[in-house]
Design a protein around this motif. Sequence first.
Motif, PDB file in Angstrom:
ATOM      1  N   GLU A  59       0.763  -1.181  -0.044  1.00  0.00           N
ATOM      2  CA  GLU A  59       0.097  -0.110   0.093  1.00  0.00           C
ATOM      3  C   GLU A  59       0.820   1.310   0.043  1.00  0.00           C
ATOM      4  OE1 GLU A  59      -2.672  -0.239   3.333  1.00  0.00           O
ATOM      5  OE2 GLU A  59      -3.660  -1.916   2.356  1.00  0.00           O
ATOM      6  N   ASP A 116      -0.844   3.141  -4.396  1.00  0.00           N
ATOM      7  CA  ASP A 116      -0.218   2.092  -3.930  1.00  0.00           C
ATOM      8  C   ASP A 116       1.096   1.775  -4.401  1.00  0.00           C
ATOM      9  OD1 ASP A 116      -0.664   0.693  -6.009  1.00  0.00           O
ATOM     10  OD2 ASP A 116      -2.379  -0.338  -5.207  1.00  0.00           O
ATOM     11  N   SER A 156     -10.407   0.445  -1.007  1.00  0.00           N
ATOM     12  CA  SER A 156      -9.386  -0.276  -0.576  1.00  0.00           C
ATOM     13  C   SER A 156      -8.501  -0.236  -1.675  1.00  0.00           C
ATOM     14  CB  SER A 156      -9.669  -1.849  -0.230  1.00  0.00           C
ATOM     15  OG  SER A 156     -10.193  -2.580  -1.245  1.00  0.00           O
ATOM     16  N   ARG A 157      -7.107  -0.288  -1.107  1.00  0.00           N
ATOM     17  CA  ARG A 157      -6.118  -0.278  -2.201  1.00  0.00           C
ATOM     18  C   ARG A 157      -5.799  -1.684  -2.590  1.00  0.00           C
ATOM     19  NH1 ARG A 157      -2.100   4.074   0.750  1.00  0.00           N
ATOM     20  NH2 ARG A 157      -3.474   6.015   0.624  1.00  0.00           N
ATOM     21  N   THR A 158      -5.741  -1.985  -3.800  1.00  0.00           N
ATOM     22  CA  THR A 158      -5.542  -3.121  -4.613  1.00  0.00           C
ATOM     23  C   THR A 158      -4.440  -3.189  -5.498  1.00  0.00           C
ATOM     24  OG1 THR A 158      -8.012  -3.558  -4.140  1.00  0.00           O
ATOM     25  CG2 THR A 158      -6.782  -5.120  -5.859  1.00  0.00           C
TER      26      THR A 158
END
Length: 218
Positions: free
Chosen positions: A130, A174, A206-208
């Motif tokens: 992230e 990220d 959400s960070r993906t």
Amino acid sequence: MFLQTYSDRRTSQQAGIAPDGSDTFTPRALIYDRKSAFGTLRQINALYEIQQGQTSQLPSSLWSGNTVIQQHQPLAQHDYQRHLDAGVDPPPFSKETVRYWSDFNRVFFHPRSLVQIQDADLLAGSRGAEKYEVGGEIFEELDREHDILDRDLRPFVEECDQMQGLQIVADVDDAWGGFAGSYVEKIGDEYGKIPVWAWALEDGRSRTVVCINFYFLA
């Protein structure tokens, strides 16, 4: 899915030859992702795999002892992919059933297109997927070791008679954002006159980690 004429196909896709001598067309793309994130997508796919029985054997003069082959348990194919292989309409998707982005992939990629980044490189020590700055650090380390553009990008560029530009798709919030940013800077140094389109992806929930794609127009 879209249809293309033969001439368009040679522009947007890379021509190749399969082991059986047939013509192949694969996307002019480079995809960087974590090794574990490719799912069931194989680097050597059905277009390029050697037929069973044609695999090379280790010369007996190099090793006379017994050999032991260790293999990971293969991942089960997604229902979508199984239906495609069977030539029937695939089932609808849902967020509960999708495990990897490759679950809904519908094309074959050239073996050079898939570049795996070891998970340990992203998660080792205080690093984290992230953290934007981690991506830049990973790019610099890999570039010092391998010269990434020379190893990955240049073979595709040299196969384009008249390259018109590059498109880059990447997360920006990220580690992949930092990786892509460093990649773009290196492209600017090596191919300063080539137009570059960068498409930034951001997930507000959400960070993906996702893949970075490079498309070549000849």
